[in-house]
Write an enzyme that holds these catalytic residues in place. Structure first.
Site, short mmCIF file in Angstrom:
data_model
loop_
_atom_site.label_atom_id
_atom_site.label_comp_id
_atom_site.label_asym_id
_atom_site.label_seq_id
_atom_site.Cartn_x
_atom_site.Cartn_y
_atom_site.Cartn_z
N LEU A 129 47.19 6.69 -23.45
CA LEU A 129 47.21 6.31 -22.02
C LEU A 129 46.14 7.15 -21.32
CD1 LEU A 129 51.08 6.35 -21.37
CD2 LEU A 129 49.67 4.55 -22.42
N GLY A 147 39.58 8.54 -19.94
CA GLY A 147 38.59 9.23 -19.12
C GLY A 147 37.96 10.41 -19.83
N ALA A 193 45.12 2.55 -22.77
CA ALA A 193 45.45 1.97 -21.46
C ALA A 193 44.60 2.62 -20.39
CB ALA A 193 46.93 2.18 -21.17
N LYS A 202 49.54 18.93 -16.63
CA LYS A 202 50.27 20.12 -16.11
C LYS A 202 50.95 19.84 -14.79
CE LYS A 202 45.71 20.08 -16.21
NZ LYS A 202 44.80 20.51 -15.34
N GLY A 238 43.17 24.46 -21.52
CA GLY A 238 42.36 23.53 -22.31
C GLY A 238 42.48 23.71 -23.81
N ASP A 287 46.41 23.56 -9.43
CA ASP A 287 46.32 23.44 -10.89
C ASP A 287 46.72 24.77 -11.56
OD1 ASP A 287 45.14 21.82 -13.28
OD2 ASP A 287 44.19 23.80 -13.42
N LYS A 313 50.04 25.62 -13.98
CA LYS A 313 49.92 26.27 -15.30
C LYS A 313 50.72 27.57 -15.35
CE LYS A 313 45.40 24.20 -16.12
NZ LYS A 313 43.94 24.35 -15.97
N GLY A 354 37.01 20.49 -20.10
CA GLY A 354 35.95 19.71 -20.78
C GLY A 354 36.60 18.67 -21.68
N1 LIG Z 1 39.23 17.27 -17.61
C1 LIG Z 1 39.65 18.36 -18.23
O1 LIG Z 1 38.86 19.26 -18.60
C2 LIG Z 1 41.11 18.55 -18.48
C3 LIG Z 1 42.04 17.63 -18.03
N2 LIG Z 1 43.37 17.86 -18.28
C4 LIG Z 1 44.38 16.89 -17.84
O2 LIG Z 1 44.19 15.69 -18.60
C5 LIG Z 1 44.55 14.55 -17.82
C6 LIG Z 1 43.36 13.60 -17.78
O3 LIG Z 1 42.29 14.29 -17.22
P1 LIG Z 1 40.82 13.61 -17.23
O4 LIG Z 1 40.57 12.93 -18.53
O5 LIG Z 1 39.87 14.66 -16.78
O6 LIG Z 1 40.99 12.51 -16.08
P2 LIG Z 1 40.05 11.25 -15.77
O7 LIG Z 1 40.24 10.96 -14.34
O8 LIG Z 1 38.68 11.47 -16.32
O9 LIG Z 1 40.72 10.07 -16.65
C7 LIG Z 1 41.96 9.50 -16.31
C8 LIG Z 1 42.12 8.25 -17.15
O10 LIG Z 1 43.41 7.69 -16.92
C9 LIG Z 1 43.28 6.33 -16.52
N3 LIG Z 1 44.31 6.04 -15.53
C10 LIG Z 1 44.56 6.71 -14.40
N4 LIG Z 1 45.60 6.13 -13.76
C11 LIG Z 1 45.99 5.08 -14.55
C12 LIG Z 1 47.00 4.09 -14.44
N5 LIG Z 1 47.80 4.06 -13.39
N6 LIG Z 1 47.11 3.18 -15.41
C13 LIG Z 1 46.28 3.20 -16.48
N7 LIG Z 1 45.28 4.11 -16.65
C14 LIG Z 1 45.16 5.04 -15.68
C15 LIG Z 1 41.89 6.20 -15.92
O11 LIG Z 1 41.49 4.82 -16.04
P3 LIG Z 1 40.02 4.36 -15.58
O12 LIG Z 1 39.05 5.08 -16.49
O13 LIG Z 1 39.99 2.89 -15.82
O14 LIG Z 1 39.88 4.76 -14.13
C16 LIG Z 1 41.09 7.15 -16.82
O15 LIG Z 1 40.69 6.49 -17.99
C17 LIG Z 1 44.96 15.11 -16.46
O16 LIG Z 1 46.36 15.28 -16.44
C18 LIG Z 1 44.27 16.46 -16.41
O17 LIG Z 1 44.95 17.37 -15.55
C19 LIG Z 1 43.84 18.96 -18.97
C20 LIG Z 1 42.94 19.88 -19.42
C21 LIG Z 1 41.53 19.76 -19.18
N1 LIG Z 2 40.72 20.96 -13.67
C1 LIG Z 2 41.25 21.80 -14.74
C2 LIG Z 2 41.13 21.06 -16.06
C3 LIG Z 2 41.83 21.76 -17.15
O1 LIG Z 2 43.04 22.00 -17.07
C4 LIG Z 2 40.46 23.12 -14.80
O2 LIG Z 2 39.41 23.19 -14.13
O3 LIG Z 2 40.90 24.04 -15.51
NA NA Z 3 45.89 25.11 -24.33
#
Ligand SMILES: NC(=O)C1=CN([C@@H]2O[C@H](COP(=O)(O)OP(=O)(O)OC[C@H]3O[C@@H](n4cnc5c(N)ncnc54)[C@H](OP(=O)(O)O)[C@@H]3O)[C@@H](O)[C@H]2O)C=CC1
Ligand SMILES: N[C@@H](CC=O)C(=O)O
Ligand code: NA
Length: 442
Positions: A12, A15, A46, A106, A135, A202, A206, A309
């Protein structure tokens, strides 16, 4: 060729993190099958927008907007969408349909963790969340498993990559806050809404997760003291540097004795603080994180690495996936959440810390005495005083305040320090309180 039965994996989110999870899962399919003893079959990804660009070249036919159907057929569901809903509902649907869940969310765990763990426990499902804190750094499994036989006393660390990137650029390159935030966002470190990073939501999420695991106590998110980094100016960073410090957004979780009752309690707090430039945390650059854990038997441990990342976070997600798949193949109960200790969570007013108070003052006789008097009046012991020139930033309609006073204190009760600062702000000789920062990492 060994025939493995399939473990069906639903993803799910496609991104920053999700696309990298999918890429690595497909690239290393055979290797993962050997490690798990079963073939991991990615049944779909998804997303919201089927036409959105992805950070990896993935088969179009994997993408769907129908998350519910994807979840129904899965043995393991990976949630990397973010946000509270529909992530919470999807995870509950997955658990109740008998799937194990891997999440990096988180915000969700800190807000609805108890409900999700209870739901998982009811059906014997497992909830993995190594990627939710720091991360790529393994810190959840060490606290949940490796240190389960020890007594964790204190955790202090940098657990948000975006704010560390900003503060590090301000310190090392004199970058502006906004420019550094823009780059961190561009690099995919920031949350969908970067105020979650900048205002320390955030980091607080954590801290709540880390403290709950470390102290076997549910630490509600609202009990975590939270201060963001918006008030950290270039001037504050410069003055800190001159004094031999660097500003870092820290999470501090600790067992301590309540000064009011003498009973044991716990504290979880996140705030910008001064760290000596000699301390290992001062050398944590860019979006890296580092967490110090102090435990009774193990002593001091340090965990360091990429805090944010896509690929880096995907590493933690995939580690959990392999664990979940192995358990899926051999069966057996998962790890519950142990919150039996039920320790009281103490407010920030019960905490004693050292402080640096920086004032912008009019350089006239008696300033020092009047400032020192306020500290004495409120029972705060002064450790150092440094007077510097602030430059002649004119204050309209009166002589410019041209001096800074930095007052370093011995450990003081938060409530006494707060009373002192509000009294200082009333003094004629004080033009403004430039910053009040705690000193951590003695
Ligand atoms: N970025 C980072 O470095 C880190 C992120 N995280 C956590 O990981 C998770 C994802 O982060 P990140 O990948 O950066 O986020 P992004 O915003 O890059 O990606 C989110 C993804 O989820 C999809 N999405 C969002 N809402 C829906 C929905 N209602 N139905 C279906 N798909 C949905 C989006 O779809 P679409 O692409 O079509 O918009 C996208 O593909 C978050 O909880 C974040 O806190 C944790 C550690 C590090
Ligand atoms: N936005 C968060 C992503 C990882 O958890 C951060 O900057 O640490
Ligand atoms: Na970790």
């Amino acid at each position: 060729m060994i025939e493995y039965r399939n473990v069906r994996v639903a993803l799910l989110g496609g991104g920053t993190v999700g696309a990298q999870v999918a890429r690595l899962l497909l690239e290393h399919k055979e290797e993962f099958a050997s490690r798990v003893g079963a073939s991991l079959e990615l049944t779909g990804i998804a997303v919201r927008n089927l036409d959105a660009a992805r950070s990896a070249d993935l088969p179009k036919e994997l993408f769907t907007t129908d998350a519910e159907s994807l979840i129904l057929g899965a043995d393991i569901v990976i949630e990397v969408m973010g946000g509270l809903e529909p992530a919470r509902s999807y995870i509950l649907q997955a658990i109740n349909s008998g799937a194990d869940v891997v999440t990096a969310n988180k915000a969700l765990l800190a807000t609805h963790g108890t409900e999700l763990f209870e739901a998982a426990e009811r059906v014997g499902a497992q909830l993995y969340f190594e990627a939710a804190v720091a991360g790529a750094i393994p810190i959840i499994r060490p606290l949940r498993e490796s240190l389960a036989g020890d007594r964790v006393k204190r955790i202090m660390g940098i657990v948000n990559g975006t704010t560390n990137y900003i503060l590090d650029k301000m310190d090392t390159e004199g970058a502006s806050f906004d420019d550094a935030l823009a780059v961190a966002t561009e690099l995919g470190y920031a949350e969908a809404d970067p105020t979650a990073d900048v205002d320390a939501f955030d980091a607080a999420q954590k801290a709540s997760i880390l403290a709950s695991l470390a102290f076997h106590t549910t630490i509600p998110l609202e009990s975590v003291h939270r201060e963001g980094i918006r008030a950290i100016s270039g001037k504050t960073v410069e003055l800190a540097k001159k004094a031999g410090y660097v500003v870092k957004l820290l999470a501090v979780c600790e067992r301590l004795t309540d000064p009011a009752t003498g009973e044991e309690g716990v504290s979880a707090r996140v705030y910008p603080a001064l760290i000596s430039r000699e301390h290992p945390l001062a050398a944590v650059h860019k979006a890296n994180n580092a967490v110090f854990v102090e435990a009774e038997a193990a002593g001091s441990l340090m965990f360091y690495g990429a805090g944010a990342g896509g690929p880096e976070t995907a590493s933690a997600v995939l580690g959990d996936l392999v664990s979940a798949a192995r358990r899926h193949v051999i069966g057996g109960p998962g790890l519950g959440a142990s919150t039996h200790a039920n320790l009281p969570v103490l407010p920030i007013s019960a905490i004693t810390t050292r402080y640096h108070v920086t004032l912008l003052v009019f350089d006239r006789p008696g300033v020092l005495a009047s400032v020192a008097e306020e500290f004495a009046k409120h029972g705060v012991s002064v450790e150092l005083v440094e007077q510097g020139t602030f430059g002649s930033e004119a204050v309209s309609g009166e002589a410019a305040p041209t001096a800074t006073l930095v007052i370093g204190t011995h450990a003081a009760l938060e409530s006494d320090l707060a009373a002192t600062v509000s009294a200082l702000a009333q003094l004629d000789a004080v033009s403004s309180v430039v910053s009040v920062l705690r000193v951590e990492g003695a």
